[in-house]
Design a protein around this motif. Structure first.
Motif, short mmCIF file in Angstrom:
data_model
loop_
_atom_site.label_atom_id
_atom_site.label_comp_id
_atom_site.label_asym_id
_atom_site.label_seq_id
_atom_site.Cartn_x
_atom_site.Cartn_y
_atom_site.Cartn_z
N ARG A 225 0.84 -1.19 0.00
CA ARG A 225 0.00 0.00 0.00
C ARG A 225 0.87 1.24 0.00
O ARG A 225 1.98 1.24 0.52
CB ARG A 225 -0.92 0.01 1.24
CG ARG A 225 -2.00 -1.08 1.19
CD ARG A 225 -3.02 -0.82 0.06
NE ARG A 225 -3.98 -1.89 -0.08
CZ ARG A 225 -3.89 -2.88 -0.97
NH1 ARG A 225 -2.88 -2.94 -1.81
NH2 ARG A 225 -4.83 -3.82 -1.04
N GLU A 226 0.32 2.32 -0.57
CA GLU A 226 1.06 3.57 -0.69
C GLU A 226 1.32 4.16 0.70
O GLU A 226 0.55 3.92 1.63
CB GLU A 226 0.28 4.59 -1.53
CG GLU A 226 0.07 4.19 -2.98
CD GLU A 226 1.37 4.06 -3.77
OE1 GLU A 226 2.31 4.81 -3.49
OE2 GLU A 226 1.42 3.19 -4.66
N VAL A 227 2.36 4.99 0.76
CA VAL A 227 2.78 5.58 2.04
C VAL A 227 1.68 6.48 2.63
O VAL A 227 1.60 6.68 3.85
CB VAL A 227 4.12 6.35 1.83
CG1 VAL A 227 3.93 7.61 1.02
CG2 VAL A 227 4.81 6.63 3.15
N ASP A 228 0.77 7.00 1.76
CA ASP A 228 -0.26 7.91 2.27
C ASP A 228 -1.59 7.18 2.56
O ASP A 228 -2.63 7.82 2.74
CB ASP A 228 -0.49 9.07 1.28
CG ASP A 228 -0.90 8.57 -0.10
OD1 ASP A 228 -0.94 7.33 -0.30
OD2 ASP A 228 -1.17 9.42 -0.98
N ILE A 229 -1.56 5.86 2.65
CA ILE A 229 -2.79 5.14 3.02
C ILE A 229 -3.28 5.68 4.38
O ILE A 229 -2.46 6.02 5.25
CB ILE A 229 -2.54 3.60 3.11
CG1 ILE A 229 -3.86 2.85 3.37
CG2 ILE A 229 -1.51 3.26 4.17
CD1 ILE A 229 -3.73 1.32 3.30
N THR A 230 -4.59 5.79 4.53
CA THR A 230 -5.09 6.30 5.80
C THR A 230 -5.08 5.16 6.83
O THR A 230 -5.08 3.98 6.47
CB THR A 230 -6.54 6.82 5.68
OG1 THR A 230 -7.38 5.69 5.34
CG2 THR A 230 -6.67 7.90 4.63
#
Ligand SMILES: NC(=O)c1ccc[n+]([C@@H]2O[C@H](COP(=O)([O-])OP(=O)(O)OC[C@H]3O[C@@H](n4cnc5c(N)ncnc54)[C@H](OP(=O)(O)O)[C@@H]3O)[C@@H](O)[C@H]2O)c1
Length: 293
Positions: free
Chosen positions: A68-73
């Motif tokens: 998952r991307e680093v900005d996943i909530t």
């Protein structure tokens, strides 16, 4: 001085696990399944995850890597974990740490089903460990115990000094070494950044476990003749002559300390390899328990 070789000890554990998995598969059942969540693209984390996935394949486990991307909530990550908790085909869930700053690691770890907590970081696992109950032991301290077992190192009655009190290494290590088990029964001193006279304390140690993340911290003058030295540290140190531009260094000044030690783990090639062995052992236990449930 004898080297505690993580390649040899981890190979022995992996061979045992592979033999068990071969039997499981031959019986027509599915193999154990580890799911790993990796958030972002931290270089060290990428390496750890790749090596966990590769070792799963070597011994016949199924593994699923979820990136998952680093900005996943935080909410989205928690919902990924919930999906894996509910997935009957998944036996073990591992969230590679560290997580980005906006995500509460404690909340994420607590969201993992304790029955699938193969990293052993969940409060239920930590509580059981403290009480001496069967549980998932955090992979690094577990790997160290497997190393002591492989080399049949006698620990009973020894004074162990553990440097570092993190929840993933130092604290569980201090509990395991003090517990009444074949490779425990030590008298343990747990040290941290507020410990005065660390050098004097280390000099009294029959066993030193260095887990603080300060390269070369444990010097020869801190170690008594014949001590057993376990180096957990892994720090990337810049080195222009190295292919990748860095070298991995442990928390022990290996060249100076080794001649005084009775046993010592190298870095790399020591505890790091045992950590994966501990994780895979936990995954098999999770699988077996879930099959019986
Ligand atoms: N081989 C492996 O598989 C493996 C696995 C996990 C970690 N590691 C490595 O092991 C090292 C420790 O990891 P960690 O996650 O436990 O680190 P951590 O969470 O940063 O904890 C470090 C601990 O060391 C203590 N400490 C720091 N400086 C100190 C000093 N000068 N004197 C005494 N104690 C000191 C800290 O004390 P305070 O509590 O007072 O701050 C803390 O308890 C790192 O190099 C990490 O990369 C290796």
């Amino acid at each position: 001085m004898q080297l505690l070789d993580g390649k040899i000890a981890s190979r022995a554990v992996k061979e045992q696990l592979k033999a068990k998995v071969d039997k499981i598969i031959a019986s027509g059942a599915r193999p154990p399944h580890l799911a790993v969540i990796l958030v972002g693209n931290n270089g060290a984390s990428e390496t750890y995850v790749a090596s966990k996935v590769k070792t799963c394949a070597e011994i016949g486990y199924q593994s699923t890597e979820i990136r998952r991307e680093v900005d996943i909530t935080e909410a989205d990550l928690l919902s990924e974990i919930q999906k894996l908790n509910n997935d009957v085909s998944v036996d073990g869930i591992l969230v590679q740490l560290p997580l980005p700053k906006h995500i509460d690691e404690k909340k994420v770890i607590a969201a993992i089903d304790p029955a699938k907590d193969v990293d052993g970081f969940h409060p239920v696992s930590a509580g059981n460990l403290t009480l001496g109950m069967p549980t998932f032991i955090p992979a690094t301290p577990y790997g160290i115990m497997l190393m002591l077992e492989h080399y049949n190192i006698s620990t009973k009655g020894k004074h162990a000094v553990v440097i570092g009190r993190s929840n993933i290494v130092g604290r569980p290590m201090s509990i395991l070494l003090s517990t009444n088990n074949p490779y425990g029964n030590c008298t343990v001193t747990l040290c941290h950044s507020h410990t005065p006279n660390l050098e004097e304390i280390c000099l009294q140690a029959d066993i030193v476990v260095a887990a603080l993340g300060r390269p070369g911290f444990v010097k020869a003058e801190m170690v008594k003749e014949g001590a057993i030295i376990i180096d957990v540290g892994i720090t990337r140190v810049e080195d222009a002559t190295a292919k990748k531009g860095f070298r991995i260094k442990g928390d022990v000044d290996f060249d100076a300390v080794a001649p005084k030690a009775s046993f010592i783990t190298p870095v790399p090639g020591g505890v790091g390899l045992m950590t994966i062995a501990g994780l895979l052992q936990n995954t098999l236990v999770a699988y077996e328990k879930r099959q019986q449930a």
